[in-house]
Write a protein that holds these residues in place. Structure first.
Motif, PDB file in Angstrom:
ATOM      1  N   ILE A   1      41.609  42.030  45.200  1.00  0.00           N
ATOM      2  CA  ILE A   1      40.241  42.450  44.888  1.00  0.00           C
ATOM      3  C   ILE A   1      40.221  43.945  44.624  1.00  0.00           C
ATOM      4  O   ILE A   1      39.659  44.415  43.633  1.00  0.00           O
TER       5      ILE A   1
ATOM      6  N   LEU B   1      37.526  39.916  41.015  1.00  0.00           N
ATOM      7  CA  LEU B   1      37.672  39.074  42.200  1.00  0.00           C
ATOM      8  C   LEU B   1      36.823  39.654  43.321  1.00  0.00           C
ATOM      9  O   LEU B   1      36.576  40.866  43.361  1.00  0.00           O
ATOM     10  N   GLY B   2      36.401  38.799  44.205  1.00  0.00           N
ATOM     11  CA  GLY B   2      35.639  39.276  45.351  1.00  0.00           C
ATOM     12  C   GLY B   2      35.847  38.340  46.516  1.00  0.00           C
ATOM     13  O   GLY B   2      36.451  37.268  46.382  1.00  0.00           O
ATOM     14  N   GLN B   3      35.357  38.762  47.689  1.00  0.00           N
ATOM     15  CA  GLN B   3      35.477  37.903  48.854  1.00  0.00           C
ATOM     16  C   GLN B   3      34.090  37.347  49.156  1.00  0.00           C
ATOM     17  O   GLN B   3      33.218  38.073  49.628  1.00  0.00           O
ATOM     18  N   SER B   4      33.896  36.093  48.860  1.00  0.00           N
ATOM     19  CA  SER B   4      32.589  35.490  49.047  1.00  0.00           C
ATOM     20  C   SER B   4      32.534  34.748  50.375  1.00  0.00           C
ATOM     21  O   SER B   4      33.553  34.457  50.979  1.00  0.00           O
TER      22      SER B   4
ATOM     23  N   MET C   1      37.653  34.889  45.439  1.00  0.00           N
ATOM     24  CA  MET C   1      37.366  34.103  44.244  1.00  0.00           C
ATOM     25  C   MET C   1      36.857  34.990  43.118  1.00  0.00           C
ATOM     26  O   MET C   1      36.348  36.070  43.366  1.00  0.00           O
ATOM     27  N   PRO C   2      37.000  34.526  41.878  1.00  0.00           N
ATOM     28  CA  PRO C   2      36.325  35.217  40.786  1.00  0.00           C
ATOM     29  C   PRO C   2      34.874  34.746  40.744  1.00  0.00           C
ATOM     30  O   PRO C   2      34.512  33.795  41.445  1.00  0.00           O
TER      31      PRO C   2
END
Lengths: 163, 786
Positions: free
Chosen positions: B153, B165-168, B177-178
């Motif tokens: 990320i 990308l990030g952390q959801s 996830m993107p």
């Protein structure tokens, strides 16, 4: 990015601008939580298009806004019923009947957590601490209205009110 | 400086260092996952916990700044207990599937689990399962293995420039996830595979094809852009299985572009030429080397004898090695031909003969990051030079002001101080305006030749803004750099742009240079693979067809400025001798003899990168089939033609002759042009073509790499126009349009809206089979609804 802004009404944009103004000009994304709330109030829930529109308006990556929207409980990433009932099941509430309150609602509405009644009227959610442990069990209606001491008769009254 | 004691050893470290940096300085290893020297500090894996004297609990070494007199214990009982505890937590949700994991054998988690893991876990409950994500054709995911270190990320956000990308979600449900429905499309995406400390992100093309311990490793040099990124080429059974970056802080740091990382797939393309072939009576026959070489030498000798040496033209790929170029020019000059060139996409050769030396970057690559004001002229920077763009991105974050003057406003993912977007024919005029504005700000007289330029024609305000930014740098622009990109070098007024950049750099006291288009854009000059007096340059020898051509490593229909013309001239020629690793239908049509030569992975050779650095490499694998290193083939051809000076036993001997020894940097680097005449007329009337060379179509190797060809950057060409131009032509985005270039056959492409283009411009990619028929990269086009 500009074409995504059709997603949000001019009134919503105006409200978001008010929030953005609270932060330095190059820190627009600080307003993301407020902007998502405004968008959700308008749309009922946060679709990926809505989140992308908010992110685009604030000049941030869509996934960065999605991180926020998925982190907090009060943002709805799926459509919800007309009345979203959130029952707190954190420890203090649980000790004071929160789980029973939730069970009672489930039985009355015939739905489980994260489900919506067939008529689209009610959605039931499990909530995190609402900061009113002394009033346990507590419930929240549509994120805004706080209901304290939710014993069965209070719940009946509340459900009757929500037409 | 601060004094710190780590495990009883004292050392001095710079103010602001962290414990982990100090430990690295000492050579002490502290286990870690989320820490990476090029990324921001996250401190979320907690693996680097160490004991600090007087601190009540273990501290994360990656996020704890050193204080004077600090005493750190990295392997004390407390530290190891903390590290083991963290490892137990990390392994709670990590599947123990190392035997079927592609990262097995090169996994930081696996390695550290050996040192810090226990044989059993206290955790008996169910492990979490995380759905896999589609990140595109290059990166494969097994998200259940993710330990949420967030390196990937931080890479997309900080290095690649856009957070893809990030952390959801949250807590136990947190997942990397993107954004929904998106993939990771940056041209640097492959680096997240290297960064991932576990097997969550692995290489899709390499997946399940080999174990790391089965691979042999060879150092090599990237054959693509002018940077010359250092590579580790990994092979198994003489087949290149994977390419990884070799860290070189002065060049590619620890990164690689996707093109460099995945182009190896092209090495085993079905179009590889593995046997010498000759055309006899219109039929292609596979023959022995001796027959093919005889055939080639006779063909060339015949043409030289009957029509003179000048009837032969030599077209060399700028991606060919120094040795190949040197021997090729020697061969052609031995046949009395001065027609030799490697600058295939260049269209303005008016500076030839006036240059003071070899055009180059004008500075060291590492110095790009030290510029505080940068003007990029004519460059699709992010796609043409992704790692230069990355360096400028970091500079911009440190406060450098980056400006661009170009014909397309592609998002560089860099914070720009100023930009001027103008039609190609107006670029010189806008740059002249910048020069004039800088002269005015500096209070000196500008070149009088610039006086009449521009009035009313160009966006003077944008030029003034760029000038103001340049002059505002330290010492009035002493740390300013003007970088001319591929588009500026391929521009029909390239010499004028270069001369103006020289004037601008002169006024500022800064530097200017060229971002080398190809691996050997500087090496070609060093190898003397350019025509001298009387010779024809690449464009001229195709415009004025020759009887015979020698083509080394290039596909002229795709690699030349005017592919259609190249194809016509080659088809007309009596004999075309092609030395190529690949065969194509076009080649089978125009060539008389095809000599299979090695790509970069199967030959020793040298690339001279854009800063003039000489980088030699050895073969990483044996040549495929009967292919042979091109320098050997050229040497034998020289011998067969009875030419003097072809008695080389190794590529090192060729290099020694070409470079006069073994210098670290080539000599004679100089961007100056003597007596340049400025050509500031903006001639074209009509729709001007802006031709980019898409990142995955720039050379024969990458065009044959299947995974890259599926990437987002490899989309089929479209005719891109801004809203005004679309409206003027009566088009809507998505319409099929017929594009023609002055009477020649038209091609049909979908129109596409592109807000970043100036008026009166249509952007159509070059180097693509769909657009070859359009001819020259810079031309005036007609566009109508199909």
């Amino acid at each position: 990015m500009t074409n995504q802004n059709d997603m949000l009404s001019p009134e919503a944009i105006k409200k978001i601008d008010r929030e953005v103004a609270k932060y330095p000009a190059d820190q627009k994304q600080s307003a993301v939580m407020a902007a998502l709330v405004i968008a959700q109030d308008e749309k009922g829930w946060l679709s990926k298009e809505t989140i992308a529109a908010v992110a685009g308006y604030l000049g941030m990556a869509p996934i960065a806004a999605y991180e926020v929207a998925s982190f907090y409980n009060m943002y709805d990433l799926q459509p919800v019923g007309k009345y979203k009932l959130t029952v707190c099941t954190n420890l203090p509430c649980a000790l004071s009947g929160g789980v029973h309150a939730a069970d009672y609602v489930k039985e009355k509405l015939g739905i489980d957590f994260n489900e919506t009644t067939a008529d689209g009227r009610f959605t039931l959610k499990e909530g995190e601490c609402m900061g009113a442990c002394g009033d346990a069990p507590v419930m929240l209606v549509n994120n805004k209205r706080m209901c304290s001491f939710m014993l069965p008769e209070q719940i009946d009254k509340l459900l009757a009110e929500c037409k | 400086m601060l004094e710190i004691e780590i495990d009883g050893k004292t050392l001095q470290v710079a103010d602001g260092s962290t414990i982990i940096e100090a430990a690295h300085q000492l050579g002490t290893y502290i286990p870690h996952f989320c820490y990476h020297k090029k990324l921001s500090i996250a401190a979320n894996c907690r693996m680097c916990l160490v004991q600090v004297e007087k601190a009540p609990k273990p501290m994360p070494a990656c996020a704890t700044p050193v204080t004077n007199g600090m005493k750190v214990f990295t392997h004390s009982e407390l530290a190891v207990k903390a590290q083991k505890g963290v490892m137990e937590f990390l392994l709670i949700n990590h599947p123990l599937d190392c035997p079927i994991c592609d990262q097995g054998g090169e996994c930081q988690l696996q390695d550290l689990a050996v040192g810090y893991g226990e044989s059993a876990s206290q955790y008996q409950e169910e492990k979490r399962v995380v759905p896999d994500k589609d990140l595109g054709p290059l990166v494969s995911t097994d998200m259940t293995r993710c330990i949420n270190c967030t390196r990937c990320i931080r890479f997309t956000a900080e290095i690649a420039g856009f957070m893809e990308l990030g952390q959801s979600f949250r807590g136990e449900r947190a997942e990397v996830m993107p954004f929904i429905g998106k993939t990771v499309d940056t041209e640097l995406s492959g680096n997240i595979i290297d960064l991932c400390p576990v097997g969550a992100l692995t290489s899709k093309p390499f997946r399940f094809s080999a174990r790391t311990w089965e691979l042999s490793r060879r150092k090599s040099v990237s054959p693509h852009d002018g940077l010359g990124s250092n590579l580790i080429v990994q092979t198994k059974h003489d087949r290149v299985m994977r390419v990884l970056p070799l860290e070189n802080e002065d060049i590619n740091e620890c990164w690689l572009t996707d093109k460099e990382r995945f182009s190896y797939q092209g090495l085993s393309s079905a179009e590889r030429l593995t046997k010498p072939m000759v055309k006899q009576g219109g039929e292609w026959k596979e023959v022995d080397w001796s027959v093919a070489l005889d055939y080639a030498s006779h063909a060339l000798r015949d043409v030289a004898k009957t029509h003179g040496g000048a009837a032969i033209g030599g077209l060399l790929s700028p991606h060919a090695t120094l040795e190949e170029m040197y021997l090729a020019q020697k061969l052609l000059r031995g046949l009395d031909s001065e027609n030799i060139d490697f600058r295939l996409r260049q269209s303005d050769f008016s500076a030839d003969g006036k240059r003071k030396g070899t055009p180059w970057l004008g500075m060291k690559i590492a110095d790009i990051g030290r510029l505080d004001r940068v003007l990029v002229v004519g460059s699709f920077l992010r796609k043409d030079h992704p790692l230069v763009a990355q360096r400028l991105r970091q500079s911009a974050k440190r406060g450098a002001q980056i400006s661009i003057l170009h014909s397309a406003d592609d998002d560089l993912l860099i914070k720009l101080a100023a930009r001027a977007i103008a039609a190609p024919s107006q670029l010189p005029a806008v740059l002249a305006e910048v020069v004039k504005a800088v002269a005015e700000l500096k209070g000196v007289a500008a070149d009088p030749a610039l006086a009449k330029v521009g009035a009313g024609l160009v966006d003077v305000n944008a030029a003034k803004k760029i000038a103001a930014s340049l002059v505002s740098g330290s010492d009035g622009g002493k740390c300013a750099g003007i970088l001319l990109g591929n588009f500026a070098q391929q521009h029909p007024q390239a010499a004028t742009l270069s001369a103006l950049a020289q004037q601008l750099a002169g006024l500022l006291g800064g530097s200017f240079g060229f971002l080398g288009e190809a691996a050997n854009s500087v090496g070609g000059y060093a190898a003397k693979a350019i025509p001298t007096a009387g010779g024809l340059n690449a464009a001229a020898m195709l415009k004025d067809p020759r009887h015979a051509y020698v083509v080394v490593g290039a596909e002229p229909e795709l690699d030349c400025a005017d592919g259609a013309q190249a194809l016509a001239s080659l088809t007309k020629a009596a004999a075309v001798v092609v030395l190529s690793p690949f065969k194509s239908q076009a080649m089978l049509d125009y060539a008389a003899v095809l000599l299979p030569v090695s790509p970069f992975s199967e030959t020793s050779g040298t690339f001279v990168n854009t800063e003039g650095r000489v980088q030699s490499f050895y073969a990483a694998a044996k040549p495929l089939g009967e292919a042979r290193p091109a320098w050997k083939v050229l040497r034998v051809l020289g011998n067969l033609l009875d030419l003097n000076g072809f008695a080389f036993n190794s590529s090192e001997e060729v290099r020694a002759e070409a470079l006069d020894g073994q210098p670290e940097f080539v000599s004679g680097l100089d961007n100056g042009i003597d007596g340049a005449t400025l050509n500031l007329t903006a001639s074209p009337n009509g729709l001007e073509r802006v031709a980019d060379v898409p990142i995955h179509f720039s050379d024969p190797l990458v065009r044959r790499a299947p995974a890259l060809q599926q990437a987002a950057d490899s989309a089929a060409p479209t005719a891109r126009m801004n809203a005004a131009t679309l409206a003027k032509c009566g088009l809507a985005s998505g319409d099929k349009v017929k594009v023609g270039a002055g009477g020649t056959a038209a091609v049909t492409l979908p129109a596409q809206f592109d807000a970043g283009l100036p008026d009166g411009v249509v952007r159509i990619a070059a180097a693509h089979a769909d657009t070859v028929a359009l001819g020259a990269m810079s031309s005036v086009l007609s566009v109508e609804k199909a």
